[in-house]
Design a protein around this motif. Structure first.
Motif, short mmCIF file in Angstrom:
data_model
loop_
_atom_site.label_atom_id
_atom_site.label_comp_id
_atom_site.label_asym_id
_atom_site.label_seq_id
_atom_site.Cartn_x
_atom_site.Cartn_y
_atom_site.Cartn_z
N VAL A 8 4.09 1.14 -10.58
CA VAL A 8 4.41 1.43 -9.18
C VAL A 8 5.49 2.51 -9.10
O VAL A 8 5.39 3.47 -8.33
CB VAL A 8 4.87 0.16 -8.45
N PRO A 22 9.31 -1.12 0.76
CA PRO A 22 8.06 -1.82 1.08
C PRO A 22 8.26 -3.33 1.14
O PRO A 22 9.23 -3.87 0.58
CB PRO A 22 7.15 -1.44 -0.09
N TYR A 43 3.00 -4.58 -0.80
CA TYR A 43 2.24 -5.05 -1.96
C TYR A 43 2.01 -6.55 -1.84
O TYR A 43 2.80 -7.26 -1.21
CB TYR A 43 2.99 -4.76 -3.27
N MET A 69 -2.10 -0.47 2.00
CA MET A 69 -1.91 0.84 2.64
C MET A 69 -1.97 0.72 4.16
O MET A 69 -2.83 0.05 4.72
CB MET A 69 -3.01 1.80 2.17
N GLN A 79 -0.34 -5.50 -6.02
CA GLN A 79 -1.49 -4.77 -5.50
C GLN A 79 -1.10 -4.09 -4.19
O GLN A 79 -0.64 -4.75 -3.25
CB GLN A 79 -2.69 -5.69 -5.26
N PRO A 80 -1.26 -2.77 -4.10
CA PRO A 80 -0.77 -2.04 -2.93
C PRO A 80 -1.55 -2.34 -1.66
O PRO A 80 -2.75 -2.61 -1.68
CB PRO A 80 -0.94 -0.56 -3.34
N GLN A 136 -6.41 -3.17 1.86
CA GLN A 136 -6.06 -3.61 0.51
C GLN A 136 -7.35 -3.75 -0.28
O GLN A 136 -8.36 -4.25 0.22
CB GLN A 136 -5.33 -4.96 0.58
N ILE A 162 1.60 3.72 1.38
CA ILE A 162 1.68 2.36 0.83
C ILE A 162 2.86 1.66 1.48
O ILE A 162 4.02 1.99 1.22
CB ILE A 162 1.83 2.38 -0.71
#
Length: 386
Positions: A382, A227, A171, A161, A158-159, A369, A168
């Motif tokens: 993704v 990320p 996660y 930001m 789940q990203p 989120q 992004i």
């Protein structure tokens, strides 16, 4: 028989309870010896003897069946009575699997005793007790172990930001289980089941391996900056002294920077201050980040927040939903200010509409989120979204 409020003194030769008596009380033998007997074909047969420290008559109290044998004092005895309600309360609050196993053993004992005494009616004394929920739980645990062995669990991302840049930045790893017969099993159900046993440790290692492989693939696809991915850690995992070493070993094996893996600890676990402080120190020495998850969910205590050096604080979605009210907005503003004063970053969970995101932006919240930012998706999704 001499009786007091807490103990009973019973002379040698006296019957404590007889076969077919109602199961009102169990006893703890403090001193002396007791013989257990039953009548078989008109003759008395001794089944065994019990001494100090043994429980007496507890099985009939547990399953509410008439006494299946007679107990007689072999020597002068002192017994402590235990009311059946004491057993009933504990049994009702016990793990349903443990309760089912206990009842299964009692059923076998009753059946064996009925066969021994020729009491056909007694063999079915416990039939009809519904333990289907417990047995279903046993099946689900076994199936979860098999799913681990067959790599059937899916890790979704789940990203998260970064609000200022709308990029992004990371996660949260969320585990999902598509059961071949049951369909999608609720994570709440099977994660709780795993946490009740040591199974949460291999589940955690499974997710760790998948997450590290995902970071490798993101790096291979040129995702820059790489990320971070956050992992939720349970109480049982925290009790494992080798947890962080295993995480670092998996990262080193793939030449991944330690700060790309973040640990999330729910607020309810910070009461063990020394344990969490040691974990934070170990993670920070290795360059790993640690977030305090579900902040404000009912266990809130500013003491741990002030004394434990978390890198990020995740605001519970209940506060995000309250942003549309004056009190909610004021409270979140205060939490954002507190987080900044502690030199932490804040992630707001449960962001579902643009108004919430705009309010968080104006308040200076660092990350968002929620479904507005993105739902949990596969690694392939993704990569396809760039």
């Amino acid at each position: 028989m001499e009786f007091s409020s807490t103990r009973r003194s019973i002379p040698a030769g006296e019957i404590i309870f007889a076969e077919d008596d109602a199961p009102t009380t169990a006893f703890l033998i403090e001193s002396g010896r007791v013989v257990i007997s039953t009548v078989q074909h008109g003759e008395t047969r001794n089944l065994g003897e019990l001494g100090p420290g043994s429980l007496l008559g507890e099985m009939a109290v547990i399953d509410s069946a008439p006494r299946s044998a007679t107990a007689r004092a072999l020597t002068d005895c002192v017994l402590t009575p235990i009311d059946r309600n004491q057993f009933a309360e504990r049994l009702a609050s016990a793990d349903p699997v443990v309760r089912a196993l206990l009842m299964s053993q009692l059923t076998r004992y009753r059946s064996a005793l009925a066969t021994l005494t020729g009491d056909a009616a007694g063999s079915g004394a416990m039939e009809g007790r519904d333990e289907s929920g417990a047995f279903d739980k046993i099946r689900l645990e076994s199936e979860l172990r098999s799913a681990l062995d067959r790599d059937e669990l899916e890790v979704r991302l789940q990203p998260i930001m970064q609000i200022a840049t709308e990029r992004i930045a990371g996660y949260e790893a969320l585990i999902r289980w598509q059961h071949p017969e049951r369909g999608q099993v609720s994570p709440t159900e099977f994660i709780r089941l795993a946490e009740e046993t040591s199974l949460i440790v291999p589940v955690g290692d499974y997710v760790l391996g998948r997450v590290c492989d995902m970071l490798v693939e993101l790096r291979r696809r040129g995702r820059s900056p790489l990320p971070f991915i956050a992992l939720n850690v349970s109480a049982r995992q925290l009790d494992d002294p080798a947890l962080i070493d295993r995480m670092l070993a998996q990262l080193a094996k793939r030449s991944l920077p330690a700060d790309r893996l973040e640990i999330e600890i729910t607020e309810s676990l910070v009461f063990n201050h020394s344990q969490i402080a040691a974990l934070l120190a170990r993670c920070h020495s290795a360059g790993m980040l640690v977030a305090l998850d579900d902040f404000g969910t009912g266990y809130s205590n500013l003491g741990p927040v002030l004394t434990l050096d978390f890198d990020r604080i995740k605001l519970d979605q209940g506060f995000t939903r309250a942003l549309g009210t004056p009190r909610g907005l004021a409270l979140v503003r205060a939490i954002v200010a507190m987080t900044a004063a502690l030199d932490c970053e804040m992630i707001a969970e449960g962001v579902e509409d643009p108004a919430q995101l705009q309010a968080l932006r104006e308040l200076g919240c660092d990350y968002a989120q929620g479904w507005l930012v993105g739902k949990p998706v596969s690694l392939q999704e993704v990569l396809e979204t760039g």
